[in-house]
Design an enzyme around this catalytic site. Structure first.
Site, PDB file in Angstrom:
ATOM      1  N   ASN A 111      33.796  27.165  -1.147  1.00 20.04           N
ATOM      2  CA  ASN A 111      32.675  26.275  -0.869  1.00 20.04           C
ATOM      3  C   ASN A 111      31.767  26.808   0.241  1.00 20.04           C
ATOM      4  O   ASN A 111      30.571  26.537   0.239  1.00 20.04           O
ATOM      5  CB  ASN A 111      33.206  24.892  -0.487  1.00 20.04           C
ATOM      6  CG  ASN A 111      32.141  24.047   0.177  1.00 20.04           C
ATOM      7  OD1 ASN A 111      31.254  23.516  -0.474  1.00 20.04           O
ATOM      8  ND2 ASN A 111      32.206  23.949   1.498  1.00 20.04           N
ATOM      9  N   SER A 163      25.065  27.150  -7.283  1.00 27.58           N
ATOM     10  CA  SER A 163      23.893  26.297  -7.122  1.00 27.58           C
ATOM     11  C   SER A 163      23.010  26.442  -8.346  1.00 27.58           C
ATOM     12  O   SER A 163      23.022  27.473  -9.020  1.00 27.58           O
ATOM     13  CB  SER A 163      23.112  26.749  -5.883  1.00 27.58           C
ATOM     14  OG  SER A 163      21.833  26.153  -5.856  1.00 27.58           O
ATOM     15  N   TYR A 216      18.561  33.504  -1.558  1.00 29.82           N
ATOM     16  CA  TYR A 216      19.615  32.522  -1.789  1.00 29.82           C
ATOM     17  C   TYR A 216      19.894  32.408  -3.293  1.00 29.82           C
ATOM     18  O   TYR A 216      21.048  32.416  -3.736  1.00 29.82           O
ATOM     19  CB  TYR A 216      19.205  31.159  -1.224  1.00 29.82           C
ATOM     20  CG  TYR A 216      20.265  30.096  -1.370  1.00 29.82           C
ATOM     21  CD1 TYR A 216      21.372  30.061  -0.523  1.00 29.82           C
ATOM     22  CD2 TYR A 216      20.168  29.105  -2.356  1.00 29.82           C
ATOM     23  CE1 TYR A 216      22.358  29.082  -0.650  1.00 29.82           C
ATOM     24  CE2 TYR A 216      21.139  28.124  -2.489  1.00 29.82           C
ATOM     25  CZ  TYR A 216      22.231  28.121  -1.640  1.00 29.82           C
ATOM     26  OH  TYR A 216      23.205  27.156  -1.768  1.00 29.82           O
ATOM     27  N   THR A 251      23.159  16.808   3.059  1.00 31.82           N
ATOM     28  CA  THR A 251      24.048  17.559   3.957  1.00 31.82           C
ATOM     29  C   THR A 251      23.220  18.319   4.989  1.00 31.82           C
ATOM     30  O   THR A 251      21.995  18.401   4.885  1.00 31.82           O
ATOM     31  CB  THR A 251      24.893  18.589   3.167  1.00 31.82           C
ATOM     32  OG1 THR A 251      23.997  19.528   2.536  1.00 31.82           O
ATOM     33  CG2 THR A 251      25.752  17.917   2.107  1.00 31.82           C
TER      34      THR A 251
END
Length: 292
Positions: A111, A163, A216, A251
């Site tokens: 994670n 993702s 990313y 988050t």
């Protein structure tokens, strides 16, 4: 309500004997709730929280025990172990600790991840290496370090938290897309491709070479590709390897802009970690197998 249905479904599982799960980056956000759900699933006698910061790691253990009161079996151990993803010495120390204490590992949820904030002034080229070092290189190295322990596991699972940003359509070159999705792709070749992306970003030629325009996104795309390679390679050892997108969650990583609660997003990792008749090499999103 997916969360309520999921928790109801867990009741059907018999309490496990001696299965061990590890979750990286488990002290907050989605990782915390993945660890909490695994702890309350009844499938594991030990849930290990791999975290960089010992204070936060120990606090997460206390918080999980408090939140899971009455749902976590009294025999279930929740434990913090130091782990810095991307630091190979830390990976080896983590492996040694798990081996010494348990002799095997039944479930690994990768994670821990890293993303620069949108407002970060670091130039795009300088954001590349730190992002792929943790999200792809570090995650793969940690997994490969732990594979000998996972091969000794019972109904072993690996779940890589990726993702939707890792979608295949970000790659403009049809040739690159074809190579990345090929069943013949090896981990060594995937590493070379990621190295090429980094070199092209540093030289400012990544767009003309047909790559996408997100460090990313590419790091997560490479993690999804790595998932499929590992799934093929570990099938003979009985390890199911999948990845997921938790969704856009509220988050720290999203600066709390995401609309989805992290406890709900976490279920996209918990599903392939715990479900019966689990597939392998798949990408889970919104609680089902999705297109890459």
């Amino acid at each position: 309500d997916d969360v309520a249905n999921y928790e109801y479904g867990c009741v059907a599982f018999a309490a496990s004997t001696g299965r061990v799960a590890a979750v990286s980056g488990a002290n907050k956000g989605v990782g915390f709730f993945i660890a909490l759900h695994l702890a309350t699933s009844g499938l594991f006698s030990s849930v290990l929280l791999g975290c960089r910061d010992s204070t936060r790691g120990q606090q997460a253990v206390s918080d999980i025990l408090a939140r899971g009161k009455g749902k976590i079996a009294p025999t279930t151990e929740i434990k913090y172990l130091p782990l810095t993803v991307g630091d190979e010495a830390s990976h080896e120390q983590f492996r040694q600790a798990v081996e010494d204490q348990y002799g095997k590992l039944d479930c690994l949820v990768n994670n821990a991840g890293f993303a620069f904030k949108g407002a970060d002034p670091t130039p795009f080229a300088q954001q590349c290496k730190p992002t792929v070092d943790i999200n792809f290189r570090g995650t793969v190295d940690l997994t490969e370090t732990l594979l000998p322990l996972l091969r000794k596991g019972t109904d072993a699972r690996i779940v890589n938290v990726a993702s939707m940003s890792g979608h295949l359509s970000q790659i403009r070159s049809a040739e690159l897309r074809s190579e990345i999705t090929s069943r013949a792709l090896t981990m060594n070749r995937l590493r070379e491709l990621v190295d090429e992306f980094e070199a092209d970003v540093m030289a400012g030629r990544h767009s003309e070479k047909g790559w996408g325009n997100s460090n990313y996104g590419l790091s997560k795309l490479a993690l999804i590709a790595a998932t499929k390679i590992m799934a093929r390679e570990e099938a003979a050892n009985g390890i199911k390897v999948n990845c997921c997108c938790p969704g856009y969650c509220d988050t720290d990583m999203t600066s709390h802009k995401g609309p989805r609660a992290p406890e709900e997003g976490a279920l996209n990792a918990v599903l392939p970690a715990t479900m019966e008749n689990c597939p392998s090499g798949e990408f889970f999103s919104n609680m089902k197998v999705a297109e890459w």
